[in-house]
Every structure is written in C-alpha cells, then in structure tokens.
Scaffold this motif. Structure first.
Motif, mmCIF file in Angstrom:
data_model
loop_
_atom_site.group_PDB
_atom_site.id
_atom_site.type_symbol
_atom_site.label_atom_id
_atom_site.label_comp_id
_atom_site.label_asym_id
_atom_site.label_seq_id
_atom_site.Cartn_x
_atom_site.Cartn_y
_atom_site.Cartn_z
ATOM 1 N N ARG A 73 0.838 -1.208 0.000
ATOM 2 C CA ARG A 73 0.000 0.000 0.000
ATOM 3 C C ARG A 73 0.872 1.257 0.000
ATOM 4 O O ARG A 73 0.530 2.251 -0.636
ATOM 5 C CB ARG A 73 -0.920 0.009 1.208
ATOM 6 N N GLU A 74 1.993 1.219 0.702
ATOM 7 C CA GLU A 74 2.903 2.371 0.702
ATOM 8 C C GLU A 74 3.479 2.617 -0.689
ATOM 9 O O GLU A 74 3.771 3.755 -1.052
ATOM 10 C CB GLU A 74 4.031 2.157 1.706
ATOM 11 N N ASN A 76 1.816 2.067 -3.420
ATOM 12 C CA ASN A 76 0.653 2.288 -4.292
ATOM 13 C C ASN A 76 0.253 1.056 -5.095
ATOM 14 O O ASN A 76 -0.225 1.163 -6.219
ATOM 15 C CB ASN A 76 0.880 3.480 -5.230
ATOM 16 N N TYR A 77 0.438 -0.119 -4.542
ATOM 17 C CA TYR A 77 -0.080 -1.343 -5.139
ATOM 18 C C TYR A 77 -1.427 -1.648 -4.521
ATOM 19 O O TYR A 77 -1.749 -1.198 -3.425
ATOM 20 C CB TYR A 77 0.866 -2.516 -4.900
ATOM 21 N N HIS A 78 -2.240 -2.444 -5.246
ATOM 22 C CA HIS A 78 -3.543 -2.844 -4.720
ATOM 23 C C HIS A 78 -3.912 -4.204 -5.285
ATOM 24 O O HIS A 78 -3.289 -4.720 -6.213
ATOM 25 C CB HIS A 78 -4.610 -1.800 -5.060
ATOM 26 N N ILE A 84 -10.771 1.334 -6.160
ATOM 27 C CA ILE A 84 -10.005 2.439 -5.598
ATOM 28 C C ILE A 84 -10.764 3.731 -5.842
ATOM 29 O O ILE A 84 -11.206 4.020 -6.957
ATOM 30 C CB ILE A 84 -8.595 2.520 -6.222
ATOM 31 N N TYR A 86 -10.650 7.931 -5.525
ATOM 32 C CA TYR A 86 -9.743 9.070 -5.408
ATOM 33 C C TYR A 86 -10.533 10.278 -4.955
ATOM 34 O O TYR A 86 -11.648 10.533 -5.424
ATOM 35 C CB TYR A 86 -9.084 9.376 -6.758
#
Length: 91
Positions: A73-74, A76-78, A84, A86
């Motif tokens: 997550r740090e 920016n993977y998911h 998601i 924004y």
C-alpha cells in the motif's frame, strides 16, 4: 631626506594596515559561509540519522502477510478486485 623617508614609511604602514584589514574581512566572510554550511550539514546528519532509525524499526518488524500488504500500500499497489476511490475535492 629624513622627511621623505618618514613619509615613505607612513605610506608603507598605511598600505600594510589596509591589506591586513582586507584579509581579516575576507577571513570573516569565509568563516561565516563555513558556519552556514556546517549548520546545514548538521541538519542533514540529523535527518539521515532519523531515517536510519526508521529503517531499523522497519527491518526489525515481523515479516507476515500484514507487513507485506502494508508495504504494498505504501508503494501504491492494490489487489486486482479492489475498487479504488480518489478524492479530488481535497485539492
């Protein structure tokens, strides 16, 4: 002759005094710039030591599934099936 020699000595002494004053002023300017760079480098050292301490804490953590998910997550993977959202209103 004595008066001429006396005036030559005076001019020489005045020139030497001016040269010494210029040298002292130049040294003071150099000293101030060195102090400023020293303060900046001290701040950088403190920041780097904080980063090292943070990385040591990260390295000492247990490596389990939660850890890998948090690191992903740090970066920016998911997950593939994850939705998601924004928030554009914060800007």
């Amino acid at each position: 002759m004595v008066k001429k020699r006396n005036s030559i000595v005076r001019v020489t002494v005045y020139c030497l005094i001016i040269v010494f004053l210029i040298a002292i002023i130049n040294l003071q300017i150099n000293m101030n710039t060195l102090k400023e760079t020293l303060e900046k480098q001290d701040e950088q050292i403190i920041a780097l030591e904080d980063d090292i301490a943070e990385y040591k804490i990260i390295l000492s953590q247990e490596k389990d599934a939660d850890y890998y998910e948090r690191r992903a997550r740090e970066l920016n993977y998911h997950f593939r099936d994850e939705i998601i959202f924004y928030n554009d209103f914060a800007e």
